[in-house]
Write an enzyme that holds these catalytic residues in place. Structure first.
Site, PDB file in Angstrom:
ATOM      1  N   ASP A 148     152.177 -51.777  39.682  1.00  0.00           N
ATOM      2  CA  ASP A 148     151.300 -50.625  39.915  1.00  0.00           C
ATOM      3  C   ASP A 148     150.372 -50.954  41.099  1.00  0.00           C
ATOM      4  O   ASP A 148     149.736 -52.016  41.112  1.00  0.00           O
ATOM      5  CB  ASP A 148     150.486 -50.396  38.629  1.00  0.00           C
ATOM      6  CG  ASP A 148     149.691 -49.109  38.648  1.00  0.00           C
ATOM      7  OD1 ASP A 148     150.105 -48.160  39.331  1.00  0.00           O
ATOM      8  OD2 ASP A 148     148.645 -49.050  37.957  1.00  0.00           O
ATOM      9  N   HIS A 149     150.300 -50.076  42.076  1.00  0.00           N
ATOM     10  CA  HIS A 149     149.415 -50.241  43.237  1.00  0.00           C
ATOM     11  C   HIS A 149     149.573 -51.581  43.946  1.00  0.00           C
ATOM     12  O   HIS A 149     148.599 -52.343  44.073  1.00  0.00           O
ATOM     13  CB  HIS A 149     147.937 -50.042  42.848  1.00  0.00           C
ATOM     14  CG  HIS A 149     147.635 -48.648  42.423  1.00  0.00           C
ATOM     15  ND1 HIS A 149     147.486 -47.615  43.319  1.00  0.00           N
ATOM     16  CD2 HIS A 149     147.499 -48.102  41.189  1.00  0.00           C
ATOM     17  CE1 HIS A 149     147.252 -46.494  42.652  1.00  0.00           C
ATOM     18  NE2 HIS A 149     147.268 -46.763  41.362  1.00  0.00           N
ATOM     19  N   ASP A 197     151.252 -49.206  47.814  1.00  0.00           N
ATOM     20  CA  ASP A 197     150.144 -48.273  47.979  1.00  0.00           C
ATOM     21  C   ASP A 197     149.482 -48.550  49.326  1.00  0.00           C
ATOM     22  O   ASP A 197     148.609 -49.399  49.446  1.00  0.00           O
ATOM     23  CB  ASP A 197     149.146 -48.441  46.825  1.00  0.00           C
ATOM     24  CG  ASP A 197     147.950 -47.519  46.994  1.00  0.00           C
ATOM     25  OD1 ASP A 197     147.886 -46.787  47.997  1.00  0.00           O
ATOM     26  OD2 ASP A 197     147.065 -47.536  46.110  1.00  0.00           O
ATOM     27  N   ASP A 250     146.260 -45.398  31.915  1.00  0.00           N
ATOM     28  CA  ASP A 250     145.633 -46.684  31.639  1.00  0.00           C
ATOM     29  C   ASP A 250     144.292 -46.495  30.919  1.00  0.00           C
ATOM     30  O   ASP A 250     144.055 -47.049  29.850  1.00  0.00           O
ATOM     31  CB  ASP A 250     145.435 -47.451  32.960  1.00  0.00           C
ATOM     32  CG  ASP A 250     144.928 -48.861  32.741  1.00  0.00           C
ATOM     33  OD1 ASP A 250     144.877 -49.306  31.577  1.00  0.00           O
ATOM     34  OD2 ASP A 250     144.575 -49.540  33.720  1.00  0.00           O
TER      35      ASP A 250
HETATM   36  P1  13P Z   1     143.931 -43.505  34.625  1.00  0.00           P
HETATM   37  O1  13P Z   1     142.739 -44.274  35.101  1.00  0.00           O
HETATM   38  O2  13P Z   1     143.675 -42.039  34.609  1.00  0.00           O
HETATM   39  O3  13P Z   1     144.459 -43.980  33.312  1.00  0.00           O
HETATM   40  O4  13P Z   1     145.109 -43.720  35.700  1.00  0.00           O
HETATM   41  C1  13P Z   1     145.894 -44.873  35.666  1.00  0.00           C
HETATM   42  C2  13P Z   1     146.730 -45.030  36.896  1.00  0.00           C
HETATM   43  O5  13P Z   1     146.881 -44.153  37.722  1.00  0.00           O
HETATM   44  C3  13P Z   1     147.401 -46.327  37.072  1.00  0.00           C
HETATM   45  O6  13P Z   1     148.062 -46.399  38.296  1.00  0.00           O
HETATM   46  O1  G3H Z   2     145.301 -47.617  38.813  1.00  0.00           O
HETATM   47  C1  G3H Z   2     144.779 -48.600  38.372  1.00  0.00           C
HETATM   48  C2  G3H Z   2     145.100 -49.070  36.996  1.00  0.00           C
HETATM   49  O2  G3H Z   2     144.289 -48.410  36.055  1.00  0.00           O
HETATM   50  C3  G3H Z   2     144.987 -50.569  36.929  1.00  0.00           C
HETATM   51  O3  G3H Z   2     143.668 -50.971  37.100  1.00  0.00           O
HETATM   52  O4  G3H Z   2     143.612 -52.674  38.924  1.00  0.00           O
HETATM   53  O5  G3H Z   2     141.869 -52.626  37.105  1.00  0.00           O
HETATM   54  O6  G3H Z   2     144.197 -53.379  36.602  1.00  0.00           O
HETATM   55  P1  G3H Z   2     143.303 -52.508  37.479  1.00  0.00           P
HETATM   56 ZN    ZN Z   3     147.123 -45.348  39.869  1.00  0.00          ZN
END
Ligand code: 13P
Ligand code: G3H
Ligand code: ZN
Length: 307
Positions: free
Chosen positions: A82-83, A104, A255
């Site tokens: 993720d990201h 990202d 998340d």
């Molecule tokens: P939320 O903060 O709305 O749960 O989004 C999570 C998210 O986009 C993780 O990439």
């Molecule tokens: O988009 C972000 C997710 O909620 C993950 O968050 O980078 O704090 O693990 P984090």
């Molecule tokens: Zn996100």
């Protein structure tokens, strides 16, 4: 089952008009809650770890936990970064066994974002790994802002079409008025669905909704009662998410809802039973709370019984 590329399950969801839940995890309990619930509901699922989660738990721990627990269930599971920001992290994740990565580069100008995304696609596709990219800035946009201000922040549908052609990316996260975390909106919680519709028409690939936690009233109340100061929190209502699914969103990222549920349950136990110091009696109910939230989301996204 062995981990599968995200593309396989996203294309099916996109064509058939439902969405896959993409849930973040940072530890064993969160991962178990996701996989056991998805398995009970026969839902394909995406488990995702951020760069922060990877530095917290360790890359090989994340991958071995994911492989082991996905191997014990009988639904398609994709392990997604993720990201991802750095090419170096993306390469390491692919090598370690992730089946999907996000690049990202949405903070960069269009040309640089497209060039970096194209590079990631070339690397990832050699290993059969799927790629997600992002366009526009993720932030809640008030109804009161001007069209020009809105256009400056949210995705440009024409540009999205060009981006997909140029990069060959598998899925795209367009900024349509959501943001991360618990405080998404001050005014009405609304997505730019007109814009999303145009993005769908121009791109033709599965779209991803980031910042999609709903923070429903009961969850918010539990969080506040447990002492988390989030009284002003506002998420994306599930009905808005469901409208977005009709307009091409096939992956919904959640998340914050899970974090709030996990921590509220922990805090409640700690307050009610201050004598408890058996971790299992604290983390077990927290895992159970997260499982309930995930079950609700899976039903709302329409992905139950699609495995
Ligand atoms: P939320 O903060 O709305 O749960 O989004 C999570 C998210 O986009 C993780 O990439
Ligand atoms: O988009 C972000 C997710 O909620 C993950 O968050 O980078 O704090 O693990 P984090
Ligand atoms: Zn996100």
């Amino acid at each position: 089952m062995p981990l599968v590329p995200a593309k396989n399950i996203l294309i099916k969801a996109y064509r058939e008009g439902y969405a896959i839940g993409a849930f973040n995890f940072v530890n064993m309990e969160m991962l178990q809650a996701i996989l056991q619930t998805a398995n009970n509901l026969r839902a394909p699922v995406i488990i995702q770890a951020s760069e922060g989660a990877i530095s917290y738990a360790g890359l090989s721990t994340i991958v071995s936990m994911a492989r082991t627990l996905a191997g014990e269930v009988d639904i398609p599971v994709a392990l997604h970064l993720d990201h991802g920001h750095k090419l170096e992290t993306i390469r390491a994740c692919i090598q370690a066994g992730f089946t999907s990565v996000m690049i990202d580069a949405s903070h960069l100008p269009y040309t640089e974002n497209a060039a970096l995304t194209r590079q990631v696609v070339e690397i990832a596709h050699q290993s059969g790994v799927s790629v997600e990219a992002e366009l526009g800035r993720l932030m809640g946009v008030e109804d009161t802002v001007s069209v020009a201000e809105r256009d400056a922040v949210l995705v440009d549908p024409e540009e999205a079409g060009r981006f997909v052609q140029e990069t060959k990316v598998d899925s795209l996260a367009p900024a349509v008025g959501t943001s991360h975390g618990a405080f998404k909106y001050k005014g009405a919680a609304r997505l730019d669905l007109e814009r999303l519709k145009k993005v769908k028409e121009k791109t033709g690939i599965p779209l991803v909704l980031h910042g999609a936690s709903s923070i429903p009233a009961d969850l918010l109340q539990e969080a506040v009662d447990s002492g988390i100061p989030v009284g002003e929190a506002k998420g994306v209502p599930l009905e808005e998410v469901q409208k977005a699914i009709k307009l091409g969103v096939a992956k919904v990222n959640i998340d914050t809802d899970l974090r709030l549920g996990f921590v509220s349950a922990m805090r409640r136990i700690l307050a009610e039973k201050p004598e408890t110091f058996d971790l299992r009696k604290i983390l077990g109910p927290a895992r159970g709370k997260v499982a309930q939230i995930i079950a609700d989301r899976i039903q709302a996204l329409g992905c139950a019984n699609r495995a």
